[in-house]
Write a protein that holds these residues in place. Structure first.
Motif, PDB file in Angstrom:
ATOM      1  N   GLU A  92      52.841  58.597 -14.584  1.00 33.26           N
ATOM      2  CA  GLU A  92      53.871  59.670 -13.388  1.00 33.26           C
ATOM      3  C   GLU A  92      55.169  59.971 -14.601  1.00 33.26           C
ATOM      4  OE1 GLU A  92      55.901  55.748 -12.240  1.00 33.26           O
ATOM      5  OE2 GLU A  92      53.983  56.391 -13.291  1.00 33.26           O
ATOM      6  N   TYR A 118      50.106  64.220 -10.124  1.00 36.90           N
ATOM      7  CA  TYR A 118      52.106  62.952 -10.455  1.00 36.90           C
ATOM      8  C   TYR A 118      51.294  62.125  -9.207  1.00 36.90           C
ATOM      9  CZ  TYR A 118      56.328  61.899  -9.565  1.00 36.90           C
ATOM     10  OH  TYR A 118      58.064  61.243  -9.783  1.00 36.90           O
ATOM     11  N   LYS A 154      49.181  59.724  -9.749  1.00 35.24           N
ATOM     12  CA  LYS A 154      49.213  58.345 -11.179  1.00 35.24           C
ATOM     13  C   LYS A 154      50.927  57.706 -10.647  1.00 35.24           C
ATOM     14  CE  LYS A 154      46.329  59.849 -14.282  1.00 35.24           C
ATOM     15  NZ  LYS A 154      46.301  60.888 -14.593  1.00 35.24           N
ATOM     16  N   LEU A 155      51.144  57.829  -9.164  1.00 39.99           N
ATOM     17  CA  LEU A 155      52.367  57.288  -8.913  1.00 39.99           C
ATOM     18  C   LEU A 155      51.158  55.736  -8.049  1.00 39.99           C
ATOM     19  CD1 LEU A 155      54.552  59.057  -5.974  1.00 39.99           C
ATOM     20  CD2 LEU A 155      55.240  58.542  -8.901  1.00 39.99           C
TER      21      LEU A 155
END
Length: 314
Positions: A6, A162, A165-166
């Motif tokens: 991220e 983003y 992928k957090l």
């Protein structure tokens, strides 16, 4: 230590934002400023035209250079103790509505550049001169102007990535998801602006084909269907070529003009859609026939195929 995924995306957002601000600087502080300076001397092009070409680029540039980029830079410097960007993007989202105006104006701007480059050699020379500079990287003004049009979809893609992928327990999850939703709404707003512009342009073309009768020209009309049709005359059992324009509120029954000066069609009859009835006719001699009856009149019409007849009836 491998950087978390991220953070890599957040850094990519920062890097692309930096490059984007440089591009906006080129558009606003170089192209717009220099063309405006020349326009003021009255030799190249009217000031109004320069303003129309660049629309609200100055506001967009200031917003990104003075607010969004610095906020993003600050965030990335503090990433280790505060790994989040969702809240900053939430502040950004409402301002992206400014893009609606720029995006809506884009096609017109490109047309103006082309038209005035032909009309005014000094205008063309000035643009060519700026395009030769290193900062332009061998790209045309039109190419640079496309960048703001493509920026919102880019935010959407980066932010989607983003959020994906957090880690589930990330402190930024709630804010980032909300930010993505806001950006998505703005992208829709910008697409709606483009769709509305195209609708009005298409409508204008139709009005020109109809000879611009002022009681027809109305921006709220919506063209639903148009096309050739045969009118059946029961008197002498023959058909003649006509043309229909169906709007949300009226049906225009037209005759194609033989000599096309200006308008393509002559409106013979306007029928209100309110209270109109439409039904299929079973006629052995004239297949694919349907009846349109309205307050003004009843028409017996023949389509070229069963499919086309059904499309009109629908």
């Amino acid at each position: 230590m491998q950087e978390p995924e991220e953070k890599k995306i957040a850094l990519e957002l920062l890097e692309t934002e930096q490059a984007y601000v440089n591009r906006l600087h080129l558009l606003d502080q170089v192209f717009y400023t220099e063309l405006m300076k020349e326009a003021k001397t009255g030799k190249t092009v009217p000031e109004e035209v320069v303003k129309m070409i660049f629309s609200n680029i100055s506001s967009i540039y200031q917003f990104h250079a003075e607010f969004f980029l610095p906020e993003l830079q600050k965030r990335m410097e503090d990433w280790n103790c505060n790994p989040r960007i969702g809240d900053v993007i939430q502040k950004l989202a409402p301002f992206l509505k400014m893009y609606g105006e720029y995006v809506k104006n884009f096609d017109k701007a490109v047309e103006l550049i082309t038209a005035w480059s032909e009309k005014s050699p000094p205008f063309q020379e000035l643009i060519a001169d700026i395009q030769k500079r290193k900062v332009c990287a061998n790209l045309t003004l039109q190419h640079h102007m496309l960048e703001p049009v493509q920026r919102i979809p880019r935010y959407e893609l980066l932010l989607k990535d983003y959020v994906r992928k957090l880690p589930p327990q990330s402190p930024d999850r709630g804010d980032a998801e909300k930010a993505l939703e806001m950006i998505f709404m703005v992208a829709k707003h910008s697409n709606a602006a483009i769709a509305e512009m195209e609708r009005l342009q298409n409508l204008w073309v139709v009005y020109q084909r109809l000879g611009l009768e002022d009681d027809i020209v109305d921006p709220s009309n919506e063209l639903i269907k148009e096309g050739p049709i045969q009118k059946i005359s029961t008197r002498n059992n023959s058909t003649s070529e006509k043309y229909l324009f169906l709007f949300n509120n009226m049906l225009l029954y037209c005759v194609p003009k033989v000599i096309q000066v200006g308008a393509e069609f002559q409106v013979h009859l306007r029928m209100d859609v309110g209270g109109m009835k439409v039904r299929e006719l079973k006629d052995a001699e004239f297949p694919h026939t349907f009846l349109v009856s309205g307050k003004q009149r009843t028409l017996e019409l023949q389509a070229r195929s069963g499919e086309e007849m059904n499309a009109w009836i629908k």
